[in-house]
Design an enzyme around this catalytic site. Structure first.
Site, PDB file in Angstrom:
ATOM      1  N   HIS A  82       0.823  -1.220   0.000  1.00  0.00           N
ATOM      2  CA  HIS A  82       0.000   0.000   0.000  1.00  0.00           C
ATOM      3  C   HIS A  82       0.854   1.266   0.000  1.00  0.00           C
ATOM      4  O   HIS A  82       0.367   2.339  -0.374  1.00  0.00           O
ATOM      5  CB  HIS A  82      -1.045  -0.020   1.132  1.00  0.00           C
ATOM      6  CG  HIS A  82      -0.564   0.405   2.484  1.00  0.00           C
ATOM      7  ND1 HIS A  82      -0.227  -0.496   3.470  1.00  0.00           N
ATOM      8  CD2 HIS A  82      -0.393   1.627   3.036  1.00  0.00           C
ATOM      9  CE1 HIS A  82       0.135   0.166   4.563  1.00  0.00           C
ATOM     10  NE2 HIS A  82       0.038   1.460   4.331  1.00  0.00           N
ATOM     11  N   ASP A 110      -0.255  -7.466   1.422  1.00  0.00           N
ATOM     12  CA  ASP A 110       0.327  -6.121   1.573  1.00  0.00           C
ATOM     13  C   ASP A 110       1.848  -6.206   1.720  1.00  0.00           C
ATOM     14  O   ASP A 110       2.403  -5.949   2.783  1.00  0.00           O
ATOM     15  CB  ASP A 110      -0.316  -5.398   2.757  1.00  0.00           C
ATOM     16  CG  ASP A 110      -0.053  -3.900   2.735  1.00  0.00           C
ATOM     17  OD1 ASP A 110       0.462  -3.408   1.718  1.00  0.00           O
ATOM     18  OD2 ASP A 110      -0.379  -3.230   3.742  1.00  0.00           O
ATOM     19  N   GLN A 138       0.028   6.176  11.548  1.00  0.00           N
ATOM     20  CA  GLN A 138       0.236   6.654  10.183  1.00  0.00           C
ATOM     21  C   GLN A 138       1.698   7.076   9.958  1.00  0.00           C
ATOM     22  O   GLN A 138       2.259   7.825  10.755  1.00  0.00           O
ATOM     23  CB  GLN A 138      -0.712   7.811   9.862  1.00  0.00           C
ATOM     24  CG  GLN A 138      -2.064   7.331   9.329  1.00  0.00           C
ATOM     25  CD  GLN A 138      -2.806   6.422  10.280  1.00  0.00           C
ATOM     26  OE1 GLN A 138      -2.959   6.762  11.444  1.00  0.00           O
ATOM     27  NE2 GLN A 138      -3.249   5.270   9.819  1.00  0.00           N
ATOM     28  N   GLY A 139       2.282   6.569   8.892  1.00  0.00           N
ATOM     29  CA  GLY A 139       3.682   6.860   8.579  1.00  0.00           C
ATOM     30  C   GLY A 139       4.619   5.739   8.975  1.00  0.00           C
ATOM     31  O   GLY A 139       5.773   5.706   8.556  1.00  0.00           O
ATOM     32  N   ASP A 140       4.132   4.835   9.819  1.00  0.00           N
ATOM     33  CA  ASP A 140       4.924   3.665  10.202  1.00  0.00           C
ATOM     34  C   ASP A 140       4.763   2.529   9.192  1.00  0.00           C
ATOM     35  O   ASP A 140       5.534   1.561   9.213  1.00  0.00           O
ATOM     36  CB  ASP A 140       4.503   3.144  11.585  1.00  0.00           C
ATOM     37  CG  ASP A 140       4.915   4.071  12.712  1.00  0.00           C
ATOM     38  OD1 ASP A 140       6.029   4.632  12.647  1.00  0.00           O
ATOM     39  OD2 ASP A 140       4.120   4.243  13.660  1.00  0.00           O
ATOM     40  N   SER A 141       3.779   2.630   8.345  1.00  0.00           N
ATOM     41  CA  SER A 141       3.502   1.565   7.389  1.00  0.00           C
ATOM     42  C   SER A 141       4.731   1.176   6.598  1.00  0.00           C
ATOM     43  O   SER A 141       5.560   2.021   6.269  1.00  0.00           O
ATOM     44  CB  SER A 141       2.425   2.007   6.403  1.00  0.00           C
ATOM     45  OG  SER A 141       1.174   1.822   6.968  1.00  0.00           O
TER      46      SER A 141
HETATM   47  N1  ARG Z   1      -1.706   2.481   7.307  1.00  0.00           N
HETATM   48  C1  ARG Z   1      -0.772   3.155   8.163  1.00  0.00           C
HETATM   49  C2  ARG Z   1       0.334   3.750   7.327  1.00  0.00           C
HETATM   50  O1  ARG Z   1       0.152   3.856   6.139  1.00  0.00           O
HETATM   51  C3  ARG Z   1      -0.288   2.266   9.281  1.00  0.00           C
HETATM   52  C4  ARG Z   1      -1.340   2.161  10.269  1.00  0.00           C
HETATM   53  C5  ARG Z   1      -1.031   1.205  11.345  1.00  0.00           C
HETATM   54  N2  ARG Z   1      -2.131   1.361  12.262  1.00  0.00           N
HETATM   55  C6  ARG Z   1      -2.209   0.776  13.423  1.00  0.00           C
HETATM   56  N3  ARG Z   1      -3.200   1.065  14.189  1.00  0.00           N
HETATM   57  N4  ARG Z   1      -1.280  -0.049  13.811  1.00  0.00           N
HETATM   58  O2  ARG Z   1       1.318   4.266   7.829  1.00  0.00           O
END
Ligand code: ARG
Length: 263
Positions: free
Chosen positions: A79, A125, A215-218
């Protein structure tokens, strides 16, 4: 629900929660917890975790994490790579701070996105980037397809990243890390229903919440026993009680990743 819809929904929920918290503050200036690292956790460095990479745009602005698994191969989330081209992304190693200029900036010569990927809540993913030049950092080992017992419920996992330190909050300038317990598949299914695809995902987080990726850790690593075992993928908000983080179950994709690493 698509991953994007979920992200939008999560943002809306975060905004609503913030508004409610602000209103509450007017009347009762009491227990609003301060935003915490990664969410929950401590600062660390790329010296301590040399295989943790920033995935950035061409201006070196970080938007995801990645893990160096060979001198020229980086594992990240599919993603993170949707809509990207080899020219639009960079991989930055050895840079602890988002506003740093040190370390090594790698150009990308190939992006492999799992061909089955359609959205975070559907699975698959995972992506592998090929760098044009070698990174001078020690790569991480990753799980083999047979090591499925690493995800035994309660096993301690380590998460790392520069993501937001609260849902809807701002990113951390310094790399952060935290540990979270692996959650059983039954537990994760009871949180997320059919959005939890057991073959492709594993959950980690405390029942009480408070510690999570955000967000940003993905795309960044979930390590178990120091070995890459998961990829930060999604969750409902961040660090919410009853909603653990969801990670790509790397044992399922290990052989595919190896094919990419050797190609
Ligand atoms: N989708 C998020 C990203 O793009 C990561 C989210 C992880 N969320 C969580 N609750 N662990 O960075």
């Amino acid at each position: 629900m698509s991953g994007l819809d979920r992200a939008k929904k999560a943002a809306a929920v975060a905004a609503a929660t913030a508004a409610a918290a602000a209103t509450a503050l007017l009347t009762a200036p009491a227990a609003v917890a301060a935003p915490q690292p990664i969410v929950g956790g401590t600062t660390t460095t790329t010296t301590a975790y040399p295989f943790v990479m920033q995935i950035t745009d061409a201006s070196q602005k970080q938007f995801c994490g990645g893990t160096l698994v060979s001198p020229t191969k980086v594992v990240t989330a599919a993603h993170c790579m949707v809509g990207e081209t080899t020219g639009s992304v960079r991989v930055v190693g050895g840079r602890t701070y988002l506003n740093g200029t040190n370390g090594t900036v790698g150009r990308v010569s190939r992006i492999w996105i799992h061909p089955g990927y359609t959205g975070t809540t559907k699975g698959d993913d995972v992506a592998v980037l090929t760098l044009s030049t070698s990174m001078p950092y020690t790569p991480a080992k990753y799980v083999s397809s047979s090591q499925t017992s690493v995800y035994a419920a309660g096993t301690t996992a380590r998460i790392l990243g520069w993501g937001t330190t609260s849902s809807g909050g701002s990113s951390s300038n310094q790399l952060r890390t935290a540990t979270v317990p692996t959650v059983s598949d039954a537990g994760c299914a009871s949180s997320y229903g059919s959005d939890f695809v057991q073959s492709d995902m594993v959950c980690a987080g405390k029942t009480s919440g408070g510690v999570d990726t955000c967000q940003g850790d993905s795309g960044g690593p979930l390590l178990i026993g120091g070995v890459l075992a998961g990829i930060t993928s999604w969750g409902e908000g961040c660090a919410q009680a009853g909603y653990p983080g969801v990670y790509t179950r790397l044992t399922t994709f290990s052989d595919l990743v190896t094919t990419q690493v050797n190609s």
